[in-house]
Enzyme design. Structure first.
Site, PDB file in Angstrom:
ATOM      1  CB  ILE A 170      -3.181  -1.623  -7.888  1.00  0.00           C
ATOM      2  CG1 ILE A 170      -3.165  -1.849  -9.413  1.00  0.00           C
ATOM      3  CG2 ILE A 170      -4.515  -2.011  -7.284  1.00  0.00           C
ATOM      4  CD1 ILE A 170      -3.310  -3.307  -9.834  1.00  0.00           C
ATOM      5  CE  LYS A 202      -3.275 -11.962 -18.388  1.00  0.00           C
ATOM      6  NZ  LYS A 202      -2.003 -11.418 -17.987  1.00  0.00           N
ATOM      7  CD  GLN A 241       3.238 -13.372 -16.516  1.00  0.00           C
ATOM      8  OE1 GLN A 241       2.450 -12.692 -15.867  1.00  0.00           O
ATOM      9  NE2 GLN A 241       4.540 -13.235 -16.411  1.00  0.00           N
ATOM     10  CE1 TYR A 255       1.998 -11.383  -8.861  1.00  0.00           C
ATOM     11  CE2 TYR A 255       1.332 -12.275 -10.988  1.00  0.00           C
ATOM     12  CZ  TYR A 255       1.268 -11.274 -10.030  1.00  0.00           C
ATOM     13  OH  TYR A 255       0.481 -10.167 -10.258  1.00  0.00           O
ATOM     14  CB  THR A 300       1.376  -0.445 -11.478  1.00  0.00           C
ATOM     15  OG1 THR A 300       1.915  -1.752 -11.764  1.00  0.00           O
ATOM     16  CG2 THR A 300      -0.129  -0.510 -11.454  1.00  0.00           C
TER      17      THR A 300
HETATM   18  P1  NAP Z   1       3.586  -2.172  -7.610  1.00  0.00           P
HETATM   19  O1  NAP Z   1       3.475  -1.077  -8.602  1.00  0.00           O
HETATM   20  O2  NAP Z   1       4.911  -2.833  -7.460  1.00  0.00           O
HETATM   21  O3  NAP Z   1       3.112  -1.711  -6.178  1.00  0.00           O
HETATM   22  C1  NAP Z   1       3.105  -2.652  -5.125  1.00  0.00           C
HETATM   23  C2  NAP Z   1       3.502  -2.010  -3.819  1.00  0.00           C
HETATM   24  O4  NAP Z   1       3.516  -3.045  -2.826  1.00  0.00           O
HETATM   25  C3  NAP Z   1       4.902  -1.403  -3.829  1.00  0.00           C
HETATM   26  O5  NAP Z   1       4.917  -0.273  -2.994  1.00  0.00           O
HETATM   27  C4  NAP Z   1       5.750  -2.513  -3.220  1.00  0.00           C
HETATM   28  O6  NAP Z   1       6.946  -2.053  -2.599  1.00  0.00           O
HETATM   29  C5  NAP Z   1       4.804  -3.036  -2.158  1.00  0.00           C
HETATM   30  N1  NAP Z   1       5.160  -4.384  -1.755  1.00  0.00           N
HETATM   31  C6  NAP Z   1       5.171  -5.500  -2.520  1.00  0.00           C
HETATM   32  N2  NAP Z   1       5.552  -6.552  -1.794  1.00  0.00           N
HETATM   33  C7  NAP Z   1       5.807  -6.096  -0.540  1.00  0.00           C
HETATM   34  C8  NAP Z   1       6.246  -6.695   0.661  1.00  0.00           C
HETATM   35  N3  NAP Z   1       6.512  -8.004   0.731  1.00  0.00           N
HETATM   36  N4  NAP Z   1       6.400  -5.909   1.753  1.00  0.00           N
HETATM   37  C9  NAP Z   1       6.133  -4.592   1.700  1.00  0.00           C
HETATM   38  N5  NAP Z   1       5.711  -3.961   0.584  1.00  0.00           N
HETATM   39  C10 NAP Z   1       5.560  -4.704  -0.520  1.00  0.00           C
HETATM   40  O7  NAP Z   1       2.513  -3.330  -7.983  1.00  0.00           O
HETATM   41  P2  NAP Z   1       1.034  -3.234  -8.635  1.00  0.00           P
HETATM   42  O8  NAP Z   1       1.147  -3.472 -10.088  1.00  0.00           O
HETATM   43  O9  NAP Z   1       0.342  -2.037  -8.121  1.00  0.00           O
HETATM   44  O10 NAP Z   1       0.396  -4.561  -8.018  1.00  0.00           O
HETATM   45  C11 NAP Z   1      -0.451  -4.545  -6.889  1.00  0.00           C
HETATM   46  C12 NAP Z   1      -1.227  -5.843  -6.829  1.00  0.00           C
HETATM   47  O11 NAP Z   1      -1.993  -5.991  -8.037  1.00  0.00           O
HETATM   48  C13 NAP Z   1      -0.337  -7.095  -6.726  1.00  0.00           C
HETATM   49  O12 NAP Z   1      -0.907  -8.018  -5.851  1.00  0.00           O
HETATM   50  C14 NAP Z   1      -0.347  -7.638  -8.148  1.00  0.00           C
HETATM   51  O13 NAP Z   1      -0.194  -9.022  -8.161  1.00  0.00           O
HETATM   52  C15 NAP Z   1      -1.749  -7.258  -8.596  1.00  0.00           C
HETATM   53  N6  NAP Z   1      -1.884  -7.213 -10.064  1.00  0.00           N
HETATM   54  C16 NAP Z   1      -1.337  -6.217 -10.803  1.00  0.00           C
HETATM   55  C17 NAP Z   1      -1.488  -6.215 -12.178  1.00  0.00           C
HETATM   56  C18 NAP Z   1      -0.953  -5.125 -13.049  1.00  0.00           C
HETATM   57  O14 NAP Z   1      -1.186  -5.180 -14.272  1.00  0.00           O
HETATM   58  N7  NAP Z   1      -0.262  -4.142 -12.523  1.00  0.00           N
HETATM   59  C19 NAP Z   1      -2.181  -7.265 -12.812  1.00  0.00           C
HETATM   60  C20 NAP Z   1      -2.705  -8.273 -12.021  1.00  0.00           C
HETATM   61  C21 NAP Z   1      -2.567  -8.234 -10.646  1.00  0.00           C
HETATM   62  P3  NAP Z   1       8.307  -1.912  -3.454  1.00  0.00           P
HETATM   63  O15 NAP Z   1       8.061  -0.787  -4.417  1.00  0.00           O
HETATM   64  O16 NAP Z   1       9.331  -1.642  -2.429  1.00  0.00           O
HETATM   65  O17 NAP Z   1       8.492  -3.239  -4.150  1.00  0.00           O
END
Ligand code: NAP
Length: 264
Positions: free
Chosen positions: A19, A143, A149, A155, A190
């Site tokens: 995202i 959500k 969940q 989380y 993602t």
């Molecule tokens: P993602 O694909 O894992 O991408 C997250 C990015 O943030 C990755 O580059 C990760 O690095 C980096 N990151 C995470 N924690 C970090 C830390 N402590 N220090 C430095 N970098 C960090 O995740 P995403 O699905 O895009 O999620 C992004 C946000 O959307 C999150 O807050 C998640 O809770 C929220 N969200 C996502 C969904 C969904 O369906 N995907 C649903 C609800 C909410 P690494 O790759 O090294 O881990």
């Protein structure tokens, strides 16, 4: 609609993947300058190369966000390079399955380190610059804060706290004309989501079970759709929106479940 984001500098935590990457790309397409803070410098370098090849300005800072010192350095480096900050997108997080039954108190605290505290650290260090620009903060929650969940206390607690902080900061920052909002995704494909899916025996079947319950279109939300809302909230067009929780989820959280899964 003119978003007036040209040359606006926006920090996006976790901005080079999933995202966050979608948000960084959308901002760059609007002429803004995304400053992506994340772990993988390789991933960051690759994206920067791509942005530059399109004539877009962007910056990547290698960072482990659980460290408050690092969060301070992100802000310092941004100001050194660009001299201003117009927006902060708190996005980085991981659904790390620290449950009540299967987890333990130390793991719970570590989960808050990974998911929650850096939202505060970055906002705290960004505040002086955001006061000058009368900028915006967008917190990406989930959500799970509202639906639960199961098996992911750290989380879910972090995601709920991010919503509380959105309202809290919206009030505290009224006097500076800084608006603060939250975007709440539900199901977005993602790398994080793919990793979670891979824990099931049949990930494809799991996706089918999930999408059939997403009322609008029975499909997952795209990261571009989350990015479009986030970018709008960072723009001057959204300057009078504050303290709001924006659900970009095809009606997943709010619509009548009996309507979901019905044939069109
Ligand atoms: P993602 O694909 O894992 O991408 C997250 C990015 O943030 C990755 O580059 C990760 O690095 C980096 N990151 C995470 N924690 C970090 C830390 N402590 N220090 C430095 N970098 C960090 O995740 P995403 O699905 O895009 O999620 C992004 C946000 O959307 C999150 O807050 C998640 O809770 C929220 N969200 C996502 C969904 C969904 O369906 N995907 C649903 C609800 C909410 P690494 O790759 O090294 O881990």
């Amino acid at each position: 609609m003119e978003l007036n984001l040209k040359e606006k500098v926006v920090i996006v935590s976790g901005g080079s993947k999933g995202i966050g990457e979608g948000i960084s790309r959308c901002l760059a397409d609007e002429g803004a300058i995304p400053v992506m803070a994340g772990r993988s410098s390789e991933e960051g370098a690759q994206l920067i190369k791509e942005f530059k090849s399109k004539g877009q300005e962007a910056h990547f800072i290698t960072a482990e966000l659980a460290s408050k010192e690092t969060c301070q350095l992100i802000m310092e480096e941004t100001l050194q390079k660009y001299g201003r900050l117009d927006g902060l997108v708190n996005n980085a997080g991981i659904n790390d399955s620290i449950g009540l039954e299967a987890g333990n108190p130390d793991d719970f605290v570590e989960s808050l380190d990974r998911n929650l505290y850096h939202y505060y650290y970055l906002a705290h260090y960004a505040l002086p610059a955001l006061k000058k620009s009368e900028g915006s903060i967008v917190n990406i929650s989930s959500k799970t804060a509202l639906t639960g969940q199961g098996g992911t206390s750290g989380y879910a607690a972090s995601k709920g706290a991010q919503l509380a902080l959105t309202r809290e900061w919206a009030v505290e920052l009224l006097k500076y004309n800084i608006n603060v909002n939250a975007v709440i995704p539900a199901e977005v494909m993602t790398p994080l989501y793919e990793k979670w899916l891979s824990t099931f025996n049949d990930p494809e079947q799991k996706v089918k079970e999930i999408t059939k319950n997403i009322p609008l279109g029975q499909r997952m939300t795209t990261k571009e759709e989350i990015a479009a809302m986030t970018t709008y909230l960072l723009s001057r067009q959204a300057a009078h929106i504050t303290g709001q929780f924006l659900h970009v989820d095809g009606g997943y959280v709010h619509l009548d479940r009996s309507l979901a899964g019905k044939e069109k």
